[in-house]
Design a protein around this motif. Sequence first.
Motif, PDB file in Angstrom:
ATOM      1  N   GLN A  39      48.611  59.534  49.553  1.00  0.00           N
ATOM      2  CA  GLN A  39      47.778  59.368  50.730  1.00  0.00           C
ATOM      3  C   GLN A  39      47.984  60.544  51.567  1.00  0.00           C
ATOM      4  O   GLN A  39      49.062  61.011  51.978  1.00  0.00           O
ATOM      5  CB  GLN A  39      48.367  58.200  51.558  1.00  0.00           C
ATOM      6  CG  GLN A  39      47.698  57.841  52.920  1.00  0.00           C
ATOM      7  CD  GLN A  39      48.293  56.531  53.439  1.00  0.00           C
ATOM      8  OE1 GLN A  39      49.214  55.859  53.161  1.00  0.00           O
ATOM      9  NE2 GLN A  39      47.290  55.933  54.454  1.00  0.00           N
ATOM     10  N   ALA A  40      46.983  61.290  52.209  1.00  0.00           N
ATOM     11  CA  ALA A  40      46.946  62.231  52.865  1.00  0.00           C
ATOM     12  C   ALA A  40      46.990  61.914  54.383  1.00  0.00           C
ATOM     13  O   ALA A  40      46.378  60.775  54.636  1.00  0.00           O
ATOM     14  CB  ALA A  40      45.567  63.376  52.600  1.00  0.00           C
ATOM     15  N   PRO A  41      47.227  62.758  55.264  1.00  0.00           N
ATOM     16  CA  PRO A  41      47.337  62.404  56.641  1.00  0.00           C
ATOM     17  C   PRO A  41      45.789  62.102  57.183  1.00  0.00           C
ATOM     18  O   PRO A  41      45.088  62.870  56.907  1.00  0.00           O
ATOM     19  CB  PRO A  41      47.905  63.812  57.437  1.00  0.00           C
ATOM     20  CG  PRO A  41      48.747  64.359  56.570  1.00  0.00           C
ATOM     21  CD  PRO A  41      47.959  64.134  54.879  1.00  0.00           C
ATOM     22  N   GLY A  42      45.835  60.957  57.807  1.00  0.00           N
ATOM     23  CA  GLY A  42      44.437  60.539  58.404  1.00  0.00           C
ATOM     24  C   GLY A  42      43.472  60.056  57.494  1.00  0.00           C
ATOM     25  O   GLY A  42      42.390  59.690  57.748  1.00  0.00           O
ATOM     26  N   LYS A  43      44.009  59.664  56.076  1.00  0.00           N
ATOM     27  CA  LYS A  43      43.065  59.333  55.046  1.00  0.00           C
ATOM     28  C   LYS A  43      43.720  58.037  54.516  1.00  0.00           C
ATOM     29  O   LYS A  43      45.029  57.861  54.534  1.00  0.00           O
ATOM     30  CB  LYS A  43      42.590  60.507  53.997  1.00  0.00           C
ATOM     31  CG  LYS A  43      42.082  61.456  54.306  1.00  0.00           C
ATOM     32  CD  LYS A  43      41.877  62.361  53.298  1.00  0.00           C
ATOM     33  CE  LYS A  43      40.951  63.687  53.783  1.00  0.00           C
ATOM     34  NZ  LYS A  43      40.548  64.477  52.369  1.00  0.00           N
ATOM     35  N   GLU A  44      42.839  57.201  53.791  1.00  0.00           N
ATOM     36  CA  GLU A  44      43.109  56.104  53.348  1.00  0.00           C
ATOM     37  C   GLU A  44      44.018  56.269  51.861  1.00  0.00           C
ATOM     38  O   GLU A  44      43.702  57.535  51.033  1.00  0.00           O
ATOM     39  CB  GLU A  44      42.169  54.853  52.933  1.00  0.00           C
ATOM     40  CG  GLU A  44      41.630  54.446  54.373  1.00  0.00           C
ATOM     41  CD  GLU A  44      40.647  53.459  53.949  1.00  0.00           C
ATOM     42  OE1 GLU A  44      40.038  52.741  54.929  1.00  0.00           O
ATOM     43  OE2 GLU A  44      40.355  53.371  52.615  1.00  0.00           O
ATOM     44  N   MET A  92      51.070  62.618  50.244  1.00  0.00           N
ATOM     45  CA  MET A  92      52.485  62.116  49.749  1.00  0.00           C
ATOM     46  C   MET A  92      51.815  61.134  48.648  1.00  0.00           C
ATOM     47  O   MET A  92      50.823  60.245  48.819  1.00  0.00           O
ATOM     48  CB  MET A  92      52.715  60.884  50.828  1.00  0.00           C
ATOM     49  CG  MET A  92      54.161  60.257  50.602  1.00  0.00           C
ATOM     50  SD  MET A  92      55.564  61.308  50.538  1.00  0.00           S
ATOM     51  CE  MET A  92      55.809  61.515  52.146  1.00  0.00           C
ATOM     52  N   TYR A  93      52.607  61.112  47.539  1.00  0.00           N
ATOM     53  CA  TYR A  93      52.563  60.439  46.135  1.00  0.00           C
ATOM     54  C   TYR A  93      53.419  59.366  46.133  1.00  0.00           C
ATOM     55  O   TYR A  93      54.731  59.384  46.301  1.00  0.00           O
ATOM     56  CB  TYR A  93      52.638  61.411  45.050  1.00  0.00           C
ATOM     57  CG  TYR A  93      51.262  62.292  44.912  1.00  0.00           C
ATOM     58  CD1 TYR A  93      51.059  63.459  45.905  1.00  0.00           C
ATOM     59  CD2 TYR A  93      50.369  62.045  44.010  1.00  0.00           C
ATOM     60  CE1 TYR A  93      49.957  64.323  45.905  1.00  0.00           C
ATOM     61  CE2 TYR A  93      49.319  63.075  43.922  1.00  0.00           C
ATOM     62  CZ  TYR A  93      48.933  63.741  44.737  1.00  0.00           C
ATOM     63  OH  TYR A  93      48.030  64.794  44.692  1.00  0.00           O
ATOM     64  N   TRP A 108      56.408  49.178  45.318  1.00  0.00           N
ATOM     65  CA  TRP A 108      55.972  50.445  45.641  1.00  0.00           C
ATOM     66  C   TRP A 108      57.150  51.371  45.973  1.00  0.00           C
ATOM     67  O   TRP A 108      58.464  50.621  46.408  1.00  0.00           O
ATOM     68  CB  TRP A 108      55.262  50.574  46.924  1.00  0.00           C
ATOM     69  CG  TRP A 108      53.854  49.948  46.959  1.00  0.00           C
ATOM     70  CD1 TRP A 108      53.518  48.728  46.745  1.00  0.00           C
ATOM     71  CD2 TRP A 108      52.718  50.532  46.535  1.00  0.00           C
ATOM     72  NE1 TRP A 108      52.213  48.451  46.699  1.00  0.00           N
ATOM     73  CE2 TRP A 108      51.506  49.666  46.513  1.00  0.00           C
ATOM     74  CE3 TRP A 108      52.294  51.864  46.435  1.00  0.00           C
ATOM     75  CZ2 TRP A 108      50.405  49.984  46.175  1.00  0.00           C
ATOM     76  CZ3 TRP A 108      50.873  52.207  46.139  1.00  0.00           C
ATOM     77  CH2 TRP A 108      50.011  51.178  46.094  1.00  0.00           C
ATOM     78  N   GLY A 109      57.200  52.623  45.431  1.00  0.00           N
ATOM     79  CA  GLY A 109      58.092  53.565  45.817  1.00  0.00           C
ATOM     80  C   GLY A 109      57.895  53.940  47.193  1.00  0.00           C
ATOM     81  O   GLY A 109      57.075  53.745  48.006  1.00  0.00           O
ATOM     82  N   GLN A 110      59.118  54.953  47.739  1.00  0.00           N
ATOM     83  CA  GLN A 110      59.132  55.534  49.042  1.00  0.00           C
ATOM     84  C   GLN A 110      58.102  56.726  48.884  1.00  0.00           C
ATOM     85  O   GLN A 110      57.924  57.240  50.200  1.00  0.00           O
ATOM     86  CB  GLN A 110      60.581  55.734  49.352  1.00  0.00           C
ATOM     87  CG  GLN A 110      61.309  54.402  49.415  1.00  0.00           C
ATOM     88  CD  GLN A 110      62.788  54.505  49.889  1.00  0.00           C
ATOM     89  OE1 GLN A 110      63.437  55.445  49.487  1.00  0.00           O
ATOM     90  NE2 GLN A 110      63.393  53.865  50.789  1.00  0.00           N
ATOM     91  N   GLY A 111      57.811  57.037  47.882  1.00  0.00           N
ATOM     92  CA  GLY A 111      56.962  58.441  47.927  1.00  0.00           C
ATOM     93  C   GLY A 111      57.441  59.740  47.763  1.00  0.00           C
ATOM     94  O   GLY A 111      58.748  59.940  48.288  1.00  0.00           O
ATOM     95  N   THR A 112      57.080  60.632  47.373  1.00  0.00           N
ATOM     96  CA  THR A 112      57.466  62.151  47.338  1.00  0.00           C
ATOM     97  C   THR A 112      56.098  62.829  47.916  1.00  0.00           C
ATOM     98  O   THR A 112      55.011  62.911  47.452  1.00  0.00           O
ATOM     99  CB  THR A 112      57.868  62.529  45.859  1.00  0.00           C
ATOM    100  OG1 THR A 112      58.548  63.980  45.926  1.00  0.00           O
ATOM    101  CG2 THR A 112      56.637  62.419  44.866  1.00  0.00           C
TER     102      THR A 112
END
Length: 118
Positions: A39-44, A92-93, A108-112
Amino acid sequence: QVKVVESGGGSVRAGGSLRLSCVDSTNTYIRSCMGWFRQAPGKEREVVAAIDNFGRATYANPVKGRFTISKDYAKNTLYLQMNSLKPEDTAMYFCAARPCWAPEYSLWGQGTQVTVSS
């Protein structure tokens, strides 16, 4: 209680590589269907790659030929090898898991964070 934990994100130049890892602390989800999302800023949020319990992988068109998803059952780890990175891969992946009979991902994980500069 976090059950899957991602790592391996960072900042790289365009054309570089990163390998993301997602460790399954329960030794359960690694044997189910798993996927990487971003998920990129401002995107789904969008799916990047997925792998089923037979090891069959699918990829989103923007990453085909550049990213590889894989599992290491001995290490209870899901990987995403990312090569030829582009600035548009910045996001964020997240790793996620679901029973293969279920249509939706439920864990779901918390992301990296991955940041690719030009």
